[in-house]
Structures are given as C-alpha cells and as structure tokens.
Design an enzyme around this catalytic site. Structure first.
Site, PDB file in Angstrom:
ATOM      1  N   CYS A  35       0.820  -1.215   0.000  1.00 22.96           N
ATOM      2  CA  CYS A  35       0.000   0.000   0.000  1.00 22.96           C
ATOM      3  C   CYS A  35       0.851   1.261   0.000  1.00 22.96           C
ATOM      4  O   CYS A  35       1.963   1.283   0.514  1.00 22.96           O
ATOM      5  CB  CYS A  35      -0.885   0.025   1.236  1.00 22.96           C
ATOM      6  N   ARG A  85       5.205  -0.192  -6.005  1.00 22.25           N
ATOM      7  CA  ARG A  85       5.137  -1.034  -4.812  1.00 22.25           C
ATOM      8  C   ARG A  85       4.069  -2.125  -4.953  1.00 22.25           C
ATOM      9  O   ARG A  85       4.047  -3.055  -4.149  1.00 22.25           O
ATOM     10  CB  ARG A  85       4.832  -0.167  -3.589  1.00 22.25           C
ATOM     11  N   TRP A 112      -3.108  -2.695  -1.422  1.00 28.09           N
ATOM     12  CA  TRP A 112      -2.760  -4.079  -1.752  1.00 28.09           C
ATOM     13  C   TRP A 112      -3.517  -4.924  -0.737  1.00 28.09           C
ATOM     14  O   TRP A 112      -3.235  -4.878   0.461  1.00 28.09           O
ATOM     15  CB  TRP A 112      -1.251  -4.252  -1.624  1.00 28.09           C
ATOM     16  N   ASN A 166      -1.820   2.280   6.121  1.00 30.66           N
ATOM     17  CA  ASN A 166      -0.960   1.150   5.740  1.00 30.66           C
ATOM     18  C   ASN A 166      -0.670   0.340   6.996  1.00 30.66           C
ATOM     19  O   ASN A 166      -0.519   0.916   8.072  1.00 30.66           O
ATOM     20  CB  ASN A 166       0.377   1.630   5.185  1.00 30.66           C
ATOM     21  N   GLY A 167      -0.520  -0.968   6.845  1.00 30.92           N
ATOM     22  CA  GLY A 167      -0.219  -1.812   8.006  1.00 30.92           C
ATOM     23  C   GLY A 167      -1.421  -2.679   8.339  1.00 30.92           C
ATOM     24  O   GLY A 167      -2.314  -2.879   7.508  1.00 30.92           O
ATOM     25  N   GLU A 203      17.740 -17.778  -7.081  1.00 30.40           N
ATOM     26  CA  GLU A 203      17.365 -16.433  -7.505  1.00 30.40           C
ATOM     27  C   GLU A 203      16.846 -16.452  -8.945  1.00 30.40           C
ATOM     28  O   GLU A 203      15.855 -15.787  -9.265  1.00 30.40           O
ATOM     29  CB  GLU A 203      18.579 -15.497  -7.343  1.00 30.40           C
ATOM     30  N   LYS A 239      13.130 -15.237 -10.008  1.00 31.38           N
ATOM     31  CA  LYS A 239      12.876 -14.224 -11.040  1.00 31.38           C
ATOM     32  C   LYS A 239      11.858 -14.745 -12.041  1.00 31.38           C
ATOM     33  O   LYS A 239      10.905 -14.058 -12.384  1.00 31.38           O
ATOM     34  CB  LYS A 239      14.151 -13.860 -11.811  1.00 31.38           C
ATOM     35  N   GLU A 296       8.284 -15.092 -10.579  1.00 33.52           N
ATOM     36  CA  GLU A 296       7.637 -13.816 -10.279  1.00 33.52           C
ATOM     37  C   GLU A 296       6.993 -13.178 -11.501  1.00 33.52           C
ATOM     38  O   GLU A 296       5.903 -12.645 -11.411  1.00 33.52           O
ATOM     39  CB  GLU A 296       8.672 -12.816  -9.729  1.00 33.52           C
ATOM     40  N   HIS A 320      18.314 -37.109  -5.591  1.00 32.13           N
ATOM     41  CA  HIS A 320      17.642 -37.523  -4.351  1.00 32.13           C
ATOM     42  C   HIS A 320      16.128 -37.297  -4.427  1.00 32.13           C
ATOM     43  O   HIS A 320      15.468 -37.169  -3.405  1.00 32.13           O
ATOM     44  CB  HIS A 320      18.242 -36.769  -3.163  1.00 32.13           C
ATOM     45  N   LYS A 380       6.090  -4.516  -4.141  1.00 31.54           N
ATOM     46  CA  LYS A 380       7.517  -4.224  -4.093  1.00 31.54           C
ATOM     47  C   LYS A 380       8.043  -4.295  -2.670  1.00 31.54           C
ATOM     48  O   LYS A 380       9.121  -4.787  -2.411  1.00 31.54           O
ATOM     49  CB  LYS A 380       7.778  -2.832  -4.699  1.00 31.54           C
TER      50      LYS A 380
HETATM   51  O1  M6R Z   1      13.037  -5.039   0.343  1.00 33.73           O
HETATM   52  P1  M6R Z   1      13.541  -6.432   0.702  1.00 33.73           P
HETATM   53  O2  M6R Z   1      14.844  -6.723   0.079  1.00 33.73           O
HETATM   54  O3  M6R Z   1      13.545  -6.676   2.173  1.00 33.73           O
HETATM   55  O4  M6R Z   1      12.471  -7.399   0.061  1.00 33.73           O
HETATM   56  C1  M6R Z   1      12.534  -8.772   0.258  1.00 33.73           C
HETATM   57  C2  M6R Z   1      11.663  -9.509  -0.733  1.00 33.73           C
HETATM   58  O5  M6R Z   1      10.322  -9.159  -0.578  1.00 33.73           O
HETATM   59  C3  M6R Z   1      12.078  -9.215  -2.185  1.00 33.73           C
HETATM   60  O6  M6R Z   1      13.425  -9.511  -2.409  1.00 33.73           O
HETATM   61  C4  M6R Z   1      11.220 -10.029  -3.153  1.00 33.73           C
HETATM   62  O7  M6R Z   1      11.502 -11.382  -3.047  1.00 33.73           O
HETATM   63  C5  M6R Z   1      11.434  -9.529  -4.585  1.00 33.73           C
HETATM   64  N1  M6R Z   1      10.178  -9.403  -5.262  1.00 33.73           N
HETATM   65  C6  M6R Z   1      12.305 -10.402  -5.382  1.00 33.73           C
HETATM   66  O8  M6R Z   1      12.371 -10.046  -6.722  1.00 33.73           O
END
Ligand code: M6R
Length: 604
Positions: A2, A27, A75, A99-100, A480, A484, A487, A503, A599
C-alpha cells in the site's frame, strides 16, 4: 504494497495526490482512491485496478484554492480488492487512509457495531475512522479524539485522517509502517509513505519514528512521541533528482535496472576499494569486537544474497555464518548469543519480517548491521550500523540491481573481515579487489547475448516446469534465477543444488522439464557437469550456461572466459535476469508489476 499520500495547500489537489500515488505504483496495488475536503465538503473517489481507472473517475473533478486531501493505493490484506474495500474509508464526516494491519480490529469493530455504527467494508482500516468519530462525540477537540483513537489501536500503521470537524488539518500517526512529512516553504504540507511520492513537491522532510503522531495544517505542524511529549521538528533536505525514477527509453523498469547494473555496481564500489584492503567508512571497527559468528537474515532475493554471503564469509573470513529466512526466524525461538553479529539484508529496509527480526536481535542485545538500499528506512534507522548498497530507486517488483549491489557489498565485507582476521593472504585480497574492479564491465549487457536470449525464450514457454541448478554460490544464484522466472512469468520454477537432483527431483525429468544449468568453469565444473548429464540422459531439456562447450545440452548460452568463479557468478546473474524477462514478455505479462506481488512487503 500500500501507498499513502496527503496534501494541504492551494494547488490543484487531484493532480498532486494522483501524481504522488503514481510514484508509489511500483510497490504494487490492486485499487486506489482519494478524498478531498474543501469548504466542509468531502469529494471521494475510488477505483479498482490501476490508477488510470481512478483518473477516469476523477476526470471532471477540479478544485481551485485551498483544500486538504489524502490518497491511497491498496494491496489487499483484509477483504478482496473491491471499491468498498479501497481506501479512503469514510465515517459520517471524516476519512482515513492506512498502511499496516490493525490487529485488534475485530474487537474494536464489535464494540462499534454495538454502538450502532454501520461498516461498509471488510477491512481492518475502517475501524479507525469510526473509532475517531466515536471519540469525537465526547472529546474536547478533534485532535484529542485522534489521540484517544490511537491509544486503542494495536498493530502496525501509518495513518492519515481528515475530518470536517477540523477542516484545514491532517491528523497523522506512524507505528511500524513508514510515513514521511514534507514542506516546501510555499504554504504546503505533504505526506507520503515513501519519499518517492514527495520528490519534486517539497524540499525538506521528516521521516517519522515509530510511536510519533501529530496534526498538521498548511502553516503549522505539531509532532508528539509515544509518551505524548512534543517533538522538535527536525527537517532534512530531500533530493530533487527524479531522473532515476523514469524508464529512459527501456521497455520496462526491470530492463532498465538490469542495464543499470554496471553503473550502480561502480557506485557501490566507489571509495570502498583500496589497493589491498576494503574500506567501509560507515563501520566502526568495534562492531566486530568479540564477534565469533555472523547470522544473516532476510527475505526473498535478499535472502539469496545472504546465502551467497554465507559461502564467502566462511571461505574468506573463516567465521561461522548462518542464514535465516526472516519469517521463520521470528517465531522459532532462536538461540542467540552475544558473540553473534546479526546482519539483515533488505532492498527496501521496510520488509516487515526482516524488520521484526532485527528488532528481536536488538532486544536480545546483539550487535546489528543492515545492508540496505534505502537510506533513512526503518531498518537503517534501527540497526547499530548500516551499509548502503547505492543501487538507486528500484522500481521493478522483480529485484535485479538491488541483488547485484547486495552481493557486491557482501563480497567486499567478506574481504574486509578476512583482512581484519588475517584469514586471507594480502596477495589474495589484492587479487579479489582486482576482480571486484572488473564487475562493472562484467555485468554490462552484451546486446548480442540479449538478442540470443530473446530468440531462445520462445522455446521455453510450454514445459511443465523449470529446474535451475548449480553448486556452491551458484546454488543461491539458481534459487534467484528460479524466483525471477516465477515472479514475472508465472511458470513453475525451482532452484536446486545440482547434487540434490538425484535424491528425488530427477523423477520429474522428461522433455517438458526445462533444466537451466549453471556450469561455471572455476567452481566444481566436473561435479556439476555430471549432474547435468544425469538429467540429459533422462531426456530433460537442458539449457546450459557456461563459458565451456557442453555437448549434452539442447541450448547453450556461452558466457565469457574469466579468471574467477565470482566473475562468472555476476555474468550468469545477468543472463538469468534477461532470460526470465524475455520469457515473461513473450507470455504478455506485466513485467514491472506482476500479479499478486508488491515491491515492499510491509505486512507479515
Ligand atoms: O526489500 P527487501 O529486500 O527486504 O524485500 C525482500 C523480498 O520481498 C524481495 O526480495 C522479493 O523477493 C522480490 N520481489 C524479489 O524479486
């Protein structure tokens, strides 16, 4: 996640609020709304989906002269993404954005329902505005009603509340979610949940602390701490540079950010590389006194950077290192000892689970360090020490340049510790410093390679899943790479240590299983190669990434010959980022704002 904006002043308010929300779009959100109070009258607009829908709804709404307004991108957490659940939430004569999470909202809601209050939404936020109006009936002033409301709330919040009972005013509060207050000397007061919303609109800001709250008009701001003591206003200058927030001709922010990695890594290294040692001037040597262990804690991509660091810290600095996923660490009653340096890694510095883990470590009396991309973020302000990654604003939800700069910082830190602990020869430290200097060139995107990935991507759209595999630091890189792809393409992908495939996971091997194999020349090449051959023998479709020929692959992405595995790591990182992006583009997905993602994850 948010976003919040607020404005008090004489300029056309709709544009200011929606512009501010646009700066927070990256975000992630699923609905948006604004409320404007002018001449004792509220105008309220909400829309589900992107901001363009809100703009359409407000196209005939204009104001001239003084007004007060608040805006929000939501969000969904409590309740579906509907217009009724979108913020601002309204009472009889007041509006709120938040927010929160209000943890005790159900209890408060039950109490208010008994008092005859009617709720319109399923959100936790709506209780705030009704609770305020409930207190307004008996409180001496609207501000008293606001402070009484805050006393009843449990949980995390950043709140802006506007009421016709105090119609030139915004009431604000912060506890656990970021909130920034700004002014510009032109009789305007602004609010944002990130400074991105305020750049260009005001020149000085205050980053509110947890527990702070207050009341603002165009001319006056009163700020209080959690003990209700007045707090002196200490504004600090806000950068005017918006350039980095634009796409600059790239199709997506993610693409621009991948291409930017060369420059931001240069920035990250700047002033930190000596001839034979690393300098982090921001760190006091006492931070490491009495430390025998490092515990790294993070989420998502930052967690993968932490995993890479665990290999480097043990290998270079000979210090016991463990890695924790923040959401697990928080609740597993970890055994913490005072000889442990607790290091959190976060792009945003606001991720709820990581922030709470940091608070836990501090409470347990551990020394703490944050590696973060956002100065003045909650984690930076909380930790004993911080190293900024200098990646600039990262707008793509899929993190790229933040990861690149995190790993650069962590590599440097491992060498700094190695120097302090005398665990590497000076010649070896010098050699690695030389390698670090080559990184900006290593990650520079080769257009021919990008074109190859673009063409190759069409062959990787229809399988039943992906395995990204690698060994050593190439295992977290495989994780990673898989993250990617997941996502932004919404395809199923997993990262695995290549030695683990036999395994269990190898049972999935068939032509519809795509294996993306990381085969660096300088780290366990032969071992990894045999693992890939095992998959190839079982007819998995193999895409190998390596500087060396590999004849068991269906597709081969050739990286450059280089002198060290860490250089190979960075080159392969770029390949994985661009490959995922090209696959997702072919699938027609929203690259910068993938579905269901935010984000900055400021709820647990
Ligand atoms: O802002 P942060 O690095 O703490 O965020 C952690 C994760 O939410 C962030 O890395 C998330 O996995 C990304 N969308 C990865 O691309």
């Amino acid at each position: 996640m948010c976003g919040i904006v607020g404005y008090i002043g004489n300029k056309p308010i709709k544009e200011i609020l929606i512009d501010g929300l646009r700066e927070l779009e990256y975000r992630g959100y699923d609905s948006a709304g604004i409320a404007v109070l002018q001449n004792h009258q509220f105008s309220l607009f909400k829309a589900i989906g992107k901001l363009i829908n809100l703009e359409e709804k407000t196209k005939n709404f204009e104001t001239t002269g003084f007004s007060v307004g608040i805006g929000h991108t939501r969000w969904a957490t409590h309740g579906k993404p509907t217009e009724l659940n979108a913020h601002p939430h309204v009472g009889e004569n007041s509006c709120v954005v938040h927010n929160g999470i209000i943890e005790n909202y159900q209890e408060l809601k039950n109490m208010l329902i008994q008092q005859g209050v009617k709720f319109l939404s399923q959100t936790d936020t709506e209780v705030i505005v009704h609770l305020f109006e409930y207190h307004l009936r008996t409180a001496a002033t609207p501000f008293d009603a606001f402070t009484q409301t805050l006393k009843k709330l449990k949980g995390s919040y950043a709140i802006l509340l506007v009421s016709a009972s105090a119609d030139e005013t915004i009431f604000f509060a912060k506890n656990g979610s970021p909130m920034i207050l700004g002014r510009n000397g032109e009789g305007e007061t602004l609010f944002g949940s990130s400074d991105a919303a305020l750049i260009g609109k005001c020149h000085e800001v205050i980053y509110l602390e947890d527990g702070q709250y207050g009341v603002a008009t165009a001319q006056t701001i009163a700020l209080y701490d959690q003990f209700n003591h007045a707090v002196e206003l200490r504004f600090i200058p806000l950068s005017e540079n918006k350039l980095s927030a634009q796409k600059e001709g790239f199709r997506f922010f993610m693409e621009k950010e991948v291409y930017e990695q060369s420059r931001v890594i240069s920035d990250t290294l700047m002033g930190r590389l000596g001839d034979e040692r690393i300098y982090f001037e921001e760190l006091d040597a006492t931070l490491f006194e009495g430390i025998n262990e490092i515990k790294l804690c993070a989420c998502g991509t930052s967690y993968h950077a932490a995993m890479v660091a665990s290999y480097l810290f043990e290998r270079h600095s000979k210090i016991r290192t463990s890695v924790e996923i923040a959401s697990e660490f928080r609740y597993r009653e970890p055994f913490l000892t005072h000889d442990t340096l607790f290091v959190v890694i976060s792009q945003s510095g606001e991720t709820a689970d990581t922030l709470e883990s940091l608070k836990m470590a501090k409470k347990a009396g551990l020394k703490t360090l944050v590696i973060c991309n956002v100065d003045n973020s909650s984690m930076v302000r909380l930790a004993d020490a911080s190293i900024l990654t200098r990646a600039g604003i990262e707008k793509g939800v899929a993190s790229t340049k933040a990861f690149a700069t995190q790993v650069s910082v962590l590599w440097m830190l491992s060498l700094m510790l190695a120097g302090m602990r005398k665990t590497l020869e000076t010649t070896e430290i010098k050699r690695q410093i030389h390698l670090l200097r080559t990184l900006p060139a290593t990650v520079k995107v080769d257009e021919a390679l990008h074109e190859q990935l673009r063409r190759l991507s069409k062959r990787y759209l229809n399988g039943h899943g992906f395995f990204f595999i690698g060994r050593d630091v190439f295992f977290p890189l495989a994780l990673e790479g898989a993250l990617k792809l997941k996502e932004i393409s919404y395809l199923h992908a997993e990262g695995y240590p290549s030695g683990e495939m036999k395994h269990g996971p190898i049972a999935l091997a068939d032509p519809g299983l795509y294996t993306i194999a990381l085969l660096p020349q300088h780290k366990l090449y032969d071992k990894t190669k045999s693992n890939v051959e095992e998959l190839s023998a079982r007819d998995s479709t193999i895409c190998s990434i390596s500087p060396l020929d590999f004849n068991k692959a269906d597709d081969h992405i050739r990286t450059k010959l280089s002198e060290d595995y860490m250089v190979e790591f960075f080159e392969m990182m770029v390949v994985l980022q661009l490959f995922s992006m090209e696959i997702a583009i072919r699938l027609g997905n929203d690259i910068d704002m993938p579905r269901n993602l935010a984000k900055s994850v400021t709820v647990e």
